[in-house]
Design a protein around this motif. Structure first.
Motif, PDB file in Angstrom:
ATOM      1  N   ARG A  76      -6.927   1.309  -2.049  1.00 23.93           N
ATOM      2  CA  ARG A  76      -8.356   1.456  -2.353  1.00 23.93           C
ATOM      3  C   ARG A  76      -9.058   0.106  -2.368  1.00 23.93           C
ATOM      4  NH1 ARG A  76     -11.434   5.521  -4.298  1.00 23.93           N
ATOM      5  NH2 ARG A  76      -9.636   6.824  -4.661  1.00 23.93           N
ATOM      6  N   ALA A  95      -2.678   3.330  -4.712  1.00 19.94           N
ATOM      7  CA  ALA A  95      -3.901   2.915  -5.416  1.00 19.94           C
ATOM      8  C   ALA A  95      -4.355   1.534  -4.940  1.00 19.94           C
ATOM      9  CB  ALA A  95      -3.668   2.916  -6.921  1.00 19.94           C
ATOM     10  N   ASP A 138     -10.934  -2.954   2.143  1.00 19.74           N
ATOM     11  CA  ASP A 138     -12.125  -2.353   2.753  1.00 19.74           C
ATOM     12  C   ASP A 138     -11.788  -1.781   4.126  1.00 19.74           C
ATOM     13  OD1 ASP A 138     -12.011  -4.535   4.448  1.00 19.74           O
ATOM     14  OD2 ASP A 138     -13.894  -5.422   3.798  1.00 19.74           O
ATOM     15  N   GLU A 139     -12.655  -0.919   4.625  1.00 23.35           N
ATOM     16  CA  GLU A 139     -12.403  -0.219   5.884  1.00 23.35           C
ATOM     17  C   GLU A 139     -12.265  -1.164   7.074  1.00 23.35           C
ATOM     18  OE1 GLU A 139     -11.737   3.063   6.517  1.00 23.35           O
ATOM     19  OE2 GLU A 139     -11.614   3.148   4.344  1.00 23.35           O
ATOM     20  N   CYS A 169       0.833  -1.209   0.000  1.00 27.20           N
ATOM     21  CA  CYS A 169       0.000   0.000   0.000  1.00 27.20           C
ATOM     22  C   CYS A 169       0.867   1.258   0.000  1.00 27.20           C
ATOM     23  CB  CYS A 169      -0.940   0.013   1.187  1.00 27.20           C
ATOM     24  SG  CYS A 169      -2.272  -1.194   1.091  1.00 27.20           S
TER      25      CYS A 169
END
Length: 148
Positions: free
Chosen positions: A69, A66, A72-73, A61
């Motif tokens: 993205r 990118a 997920d949270e 990351c």
């Protein structure tokens, strides 16, 4: 006015402080970094919050934001737990600069000179008799220089 009059308490940690505790202190006080003291209580290094963060965020990351993205949270919330078994010493960058330090009787101009020269927004106030007396922050220095 001298450095000792501008100095204020600033959160400190030790090399063996758990990284997660340091992260909580950073977040709880809205700080960009922490002052790390050596075993004698003298300022040793500044731990930037970004260094703690870099241990928590997967390298892929960091290399390509990118890709972040795609995470997920719910999964992203787990990353900071990855530093739970690490210490402050493990969070420090390989090439870290020593904390800029001035003696208690340093003038405002001396403090400003050290801060500008190191490009670090805080200067520790310390002498041989008393290991750590506080920190002069950029905010306090500018308030003094601008008369606010």
């Amino acid at each position: 006015m001298h450095a000792s009059e501008l100095a204020a308490p600033f959160p400190t940690v030790r090399m063996d402080t758990p990284a997660l505790d340091a992260a909580r202190l950073l977040a709880g006080r809205d700080l960009p970094g922490l002052l790390v003291l050596d075993d004698d209580g003298r300022p040793a290094v500044i731990l930037p919050g970004t260094e703690v963060l870099s241990l928590a965020i997967p390298a892929y990351c960091q290399d390509d934001p990118a890709l972040a993205r795609a995470v997920d949270e719910a999964a992203a919330d787990v990353f900071l737990r990855g530093v739970a078994d690490r210490t402050v010493a493990e969070c420090l960058p390989e090439k870290h600069r020593p904390v800029p330090t001035v003696p208690p009787d340093a003038t405002v101009l001396e403090v400003a000179s050290v801060m500008a020269g190191t490009r670090i927004p805080l200067v520790a106030v310390s002498d041989h008799g008393r290991p750590y007396q506080g920190v002069v922050t950029l905010d306090a220095l500018l308030d003094r220089l601008l008369g606010t």
